[in-house]
Design an enzyme around this catalytic site. Structure first.
Site, PDB file in Angstrom:
ATOM      1  N   LYS A 160      32.657  25.473   1.578  1.00 33.15           N
ATOM      2  CA  LYS A 160      32.766  24.011   1.566  1.00 33.15           C
ATOM      3  C   LYS A 160      34.132  23.595   2.081  1.00 33.15           C
ATOM      4  CE  LYS A 160      34.829  21.670  -1.326  1.00 33.15           C
ATOM      5  NZ  LYS A 160      35.475  20.928  -2.436  1.00 33.15           N
ATOM      6  N   ARG A 181       0.809  -1.217   0.000  1.00 31.50           N
ATOM      7  CA  ARG A 181       0.000   0.000   0.000  1.00 31.50           C
ATOM      8  C   ARG A 181       0.845   1.271   0.000  1.00 31.50           C
ATOM      9  NH1 ARG A 181      -3.745  -2.286   4.812  1.00 31.50           N
ATOM     10  NH2 ARG A 181      -1.861  -3.549   5.094  1.00 31.50           N
ATOM     11  N   ALA A 234      41.344  45.163  -5.081  1.00 31.01           N
ATOM     12  CA  ALA A 234      40.039  44.776  -5.642  1.00 31.01           C
ATOM     13  C   ALA A 234      40.235  44.287  -7.079  1.00 31.01           C
ATOM     14  CB  ALA A 234      39.103  45.972  -5.625  1.00 31.01           C
ATOM     15  N   GLN A 276      11.909 -14.022   7.326  1.00 36.85           N
ATOM     16  CA  GLN A 276      10.686 -14.765   7.000  1.00 36.85           C
ATOM     17  C   GLN A 276      10.766 -15.009   5.488  1.00 36.85           C
ATOM     18  OE1 GLN A 276       7.088 -12.495   7.400  1.00 36.85           O
ATOM     19  NE2 GLN A 276       5.743 -14.264   7.145  1.00 36.85           N
TER      20      GLN A 276
HETATM   21  C1  UD1 Z   1      -2.400  -5.900  11.311  1.00 38.86           C
HETATM   22  C2  UD1 Z   1      -3.339  -6.777  12.160  1.00 38.86           C
HETATM   23  C3  UD1 Z   1      -4.561  -5.962  12.527  1.00 38.86           C
HETATM   24  C4  UD1 Z   1      -4.143  -4.694  13.265  1.00 38.86           C
HETATM   25  C5  UD1 Z   1      -3.123  -3.907  12.455  1.00 38.86           C
HETATM   26  C6  UD1 Z   1      -2.559  -2.812  13.322  1.00 38.86           C
HETATM   27  C7  UD1 Z   1      -2.982  -9.083  11.447  1.00 38.86           C
HETATM   28  C8  UD1 Z   1      -3.501 -10.207  10.627  1.00 38.86           C
HETATM   29  N1  UD1 Z   1      -3.677  -7.945  11.410  1.00 38.86           N
HETATM   30  O1  UD1 Z   1      -3.114  -5.595  10.123  1.00 38.86           O
HETATM   31  O2  UD1 Z   1      -5.418  -6.735  13.365  1.00 38.86           O
HETATM   32  O3  UD1 Z   1      -5.283  -3.898  13.537  1.00 38.86           O
HETATM   33  O4  UD1 Z   1      -2.039  -4.739  12.048  1.00 38.86           O
HETATM   34  O5  UD1 Z   1      -1.782  -1.917  12.584  1.00 38.86           O
HETATM   35  O6  UD1 Z   1      -1.988  -9.236  12.121  1.00 38.86           O
HETATM   36  N2  UD1 Z   1       4.363  -8.577   8.266  1.00 38.86           N
HETATM   37  C9  UD1 Z   1       5.375  -9.498   8.203  1.00 38.86           C
HETATM   38  N3  UD1 Z   1       5.210 -10.607   7.436  1.00 38.86           N
HETATM   39  C10 UD1 Z   1       4.072 -10.835   6.736  1.00 38.86           C
HETATM   40  C11 UD1 Z   1       3.034  -9.896   6.812  1.00 38.86           C
HETATM   41  C12 UD1 Z   1       3.200  -8.776   7.589  1.00 38.86           C
HETATM   42  O7  UD1 Z   1       6.430  -9.324   8.806  1.00 38.86           O
HETATM   43  O8  UD1 Z   1       4.008 -11.881   6.069  1.00 38.86           O
HETATM   44  C13 UD1 Z   1       4.574  -7.342   9.057  1.00 38.86           C
HETATM   45  C14 UD1 Z   1       4.457  -6.107   8.191  1.00 38.86           C
HETATM   46  O9  UD1 Z   1       5.718  -5.760   7.649  1.00 38.86           O
HETATM   47  C15 UD1 Z   1       3.908  -5.070   9.161  1.00 38.86           C
HETATM   48  C16 UD1 Z   1       3.153  -5.896  10.193  1.00 38.86           C
HETATM   49  O10 UD1 Z   1       3.566  -7.235  10.025  1.00 38.86           O
HETATM   50  O11 UD1 Z   1       4.941  -4.360   9.794  1.00 38.86           O
HETATM   51  C17 UD1 Z   1       1.644  -5.794  10.017  1.00 38.86           C
HETATM   52  O12 UD1 Z   1       1.305  -6.237   8.704  1.00 38.86           O
HETATM   53  P1  UD1 Z   1       0.207  -5.508   7.826  1.00 38.86           P
HETATM   54  O13 UD1 Z   1       0.057  -6.246   6.563  1.00 38.86           O
HETATM   55  O14 UD1 Z   1       0.473  -4.062   7.752  1.00 38.86           O
HETATM   56  O15 UD1 Z   1      -1.085  -5.784   8.725  1.00 38.86           O
HETATM   57  P2  UD1 Z   1      -2.414  -4.928   8.831  1.00 38.86           P
HETATM   58  O16 UD1 Z   1      -3.270  -5.219   7.667  1.00 38.86           O
HETATM   59  O17 UD1 Z   1      -2.100  -3.518   9.105  1.00 38.86           O
HETATM   60 CA    CA Z   2      -0.253  -2.370   9.048  1.00 40.24          CA
END
Ligand code: UD1
Ligand code: CA
Length: 486
Positions: A367, A31, A439, A87
């Protein structure tokens, strides 16, 4: 201010268990629509992911682990002592915690923070751990109530107020209309008992709208197994805000900047217009310094006390001493010592040192140069790769010609030297103490101490030139419409 809801009160000693923090930052961040990983987008001088990592360190975490994607872009950006695990595939937040499972000690408390919830503070983490330890829940969620909860997971409670589960709202399918009406959101920050976390991780499945392993499914599994799940509902909504796109990043930045600016004001700094003042999180400013509107202080900048910075000034990775004034200027990796004056309209580039009470005035660029104590470069000058002795005064439009097209050369200008306006020093060259230049001189040879160096064509006055020109044209000189050729 926070209130606890929904977990059984059971006193448990605090601080007895080690604390491991896992920061999730391996998501794709689609996003953001960016070629830069979301975790590395800047927030007030610190990459996004470093905010929760630093908060965890400040909260006393014994171990901080960041979950990175296989591109491994984060390691170099993280604070010292922070570990990284990878991961391999972005299978969801549950998959991210699984990637760190080998590092989870069953006897430890595990703080899990979404890497994109930057304003979580050490204080609220402390409150969350305290609540968790007091209530004896297997996990405790940091939640808050938002006027616009869209995009967040919602905290679903039992009729008796206990946390039943968290329902996801992304992708449109997991939540019912009734659940979408819930305003209590999951911040993405949790504390787990290590053993309970290890037990629940294998139970997560990708059977949901997004086909991801939701960490948030852990809570329903825990409840089904008879364990308690608690929530700390914070009234400080800012600490729970997530950054999924650049509009949310801007909202969070405004809050973060307000906190930073308030911190400086409470510590004795006058910020005339906080809304137009941008100060990075690691900047240090002394008491009784005044920051005028439109000013940015960036990176590792340190400003002393009683200084004046701005208006309309940018200072990046620079030092500004006590009582110095820097107005309408741009400084990068420059050092301005006590009492020195810069601007208006000056550009100090890397390696510039302006010693005590020196001046770099208007339309001046400097500089990689050392400008001695009390020396002045007041107007329209370029000084590069030069050492200027104390008390020197370089006249308007003094220029060091430091570059011969291939290499840079130094100019050494002695103490108390006075250069006339429009002097060019062609480097390499050395000018002795107390020397003067005429000058309009282009100087190519060293100048001895105390000498006057003049290097320009002598003036010739051609008497009666205008009349001769008019006679040639058969016209009255006063009526000439085109100026005579020279
Ligand atoms: C997540 C929560 C949601 C919460 C919100 C708060 C879940 C399923 N949902 O949603 O309940 O309200 O955060 O901001 O947890 N990430 C990984 N590996 C992955 C996917 C994500 O490390 O495979 C990390 C992302 O980099 C990020 C964090 O986890 O920093 C949250 O992931 P994101 O996809 O932003 O979750 P949200 O849809 O915001
Ligand atoms: Ca998020």
């Amino acid at each position: 201010m926070s209130t606890e809801l929904g977990a059984t009160e059971m006193s448990k000693g605090m601080g007895s268990k080690p604390l491991t923090a896992i920061v999730l930052a391996a998501g794709q961040g689609t996003r953001m629509r960016s070629s830069v990983p979301k975790a590395l987008h800047d927030l007030c001088g610190r990459p996004l992911v470093c905010w929760p990592a630093q908060a965890a360190l400040d909260a006393g975490a014994d171990r901080v682990v960041v979950v990175d994607s296989p591109a491994r872009a984060l390691r170099g950006a993280l604070p010292a002592g922070v570990e990284v695990v990878v991961q391999e595939q972005a299978t969801g937040t549950g998959g991210a915690v699984r990637a760190a499972a080998d590092l989870v000690d069953p006897g430890a408390l595990v703080l899990v923070c979404a890497g994109d919830v930057p304003l979580v503070s050490a204080a609220v983490i402390g409150d969350l751990i305290a609540a968790h330890s007091r209530t004896g829940a297997s996990a405790t969620v940091l939640s808050t109530v938002l006027a616009d909860p869209s995009g967040y997971g919602r905290v679903v409670r039992d009729p008796d107020g206990m946390v039943a589960r968290i329902v996801e709202t992304k992708g449109g399918g997991d939540a019912t209309a009734q659940e979408l009406a819930i305003a209590e959101i999951n911040s993405g920050v949790y504390v787990f008992d290590g053993a309970a976390l290890l037990e629940v991780l294998p139970q997560l499945s990708a059977d949901n709208t997004q086909g991801e392993l939701y960490l948030t499914d852990a809570f329903a599994h825990m409840r089904a197994a008879g364990a308690a799940v608690g929530a700390l509902v914070t009234e400080e909504t800012g600490v729970a805000l997530g950054v999924n796109d650049r509009a949310q990043l801007a909202d969070v930045r405004a809050l973060a900047q307000r906190n930073i600016n308030c911190g400086h004001m409470r510590a004795g700094v006058t910020i005339v217009d906080p809304v137009s003042t941008y100060i990075d999180v690691d900047v240090v400013i002394g008491e009784d310094t005044t920051i005028e509107p439109g000013t940015r202080l960036c990176g590792s900048t340190v400003v002393g006390s009683g200084a004046t910075i701005g208006p309309q000034t940018t200072v990046i990775d620079s030092q500004v001493g006590n009582g110095a004034s820097v107005r309408m200027a741009w400084l990068q990796e420059a050092t301005v010592l006590a009492g020195a004056k810069v601007g208006p309209f000056a550009y100090l580039r890397p390696g510039t040192v302006l010693h005590e009470d020196a001046k770099a005035g208007t339309f001046v660029e400097i500089k990689n140069s050392d400008i001695g104590r009390g020396a002045r470069v007041p107007h329209l000058s370029y000084i590069g790769d030069a050492d200027v002795g104390e008390g020197a005064n370089l006249g308007a439009a003094t220029v060091t010609a430091n570059y011969d097209g291939r290499a840079k050369h130094r100019t050494k200008i002695g103490k108390r030297v006075r250069s006339g306006v429009d002097t060019t020093f062609v480097a390499p060259m050395t000018v002795g103490d107390d020397a003067y230049t005429g000058a309009g001189s282009v100087l190519t040879e060293d100048i001895p101490a105390g000498a006057l160096a003049v290097a320009r064509a002598r003036q010739v006055n051609v008497e009666g030139y205008a009349q001769r020109h008019a006679d040639d044209a058969g016209a009255d000189p006063q009526a000439a419409t085109t100026p005579p050729a020279r």
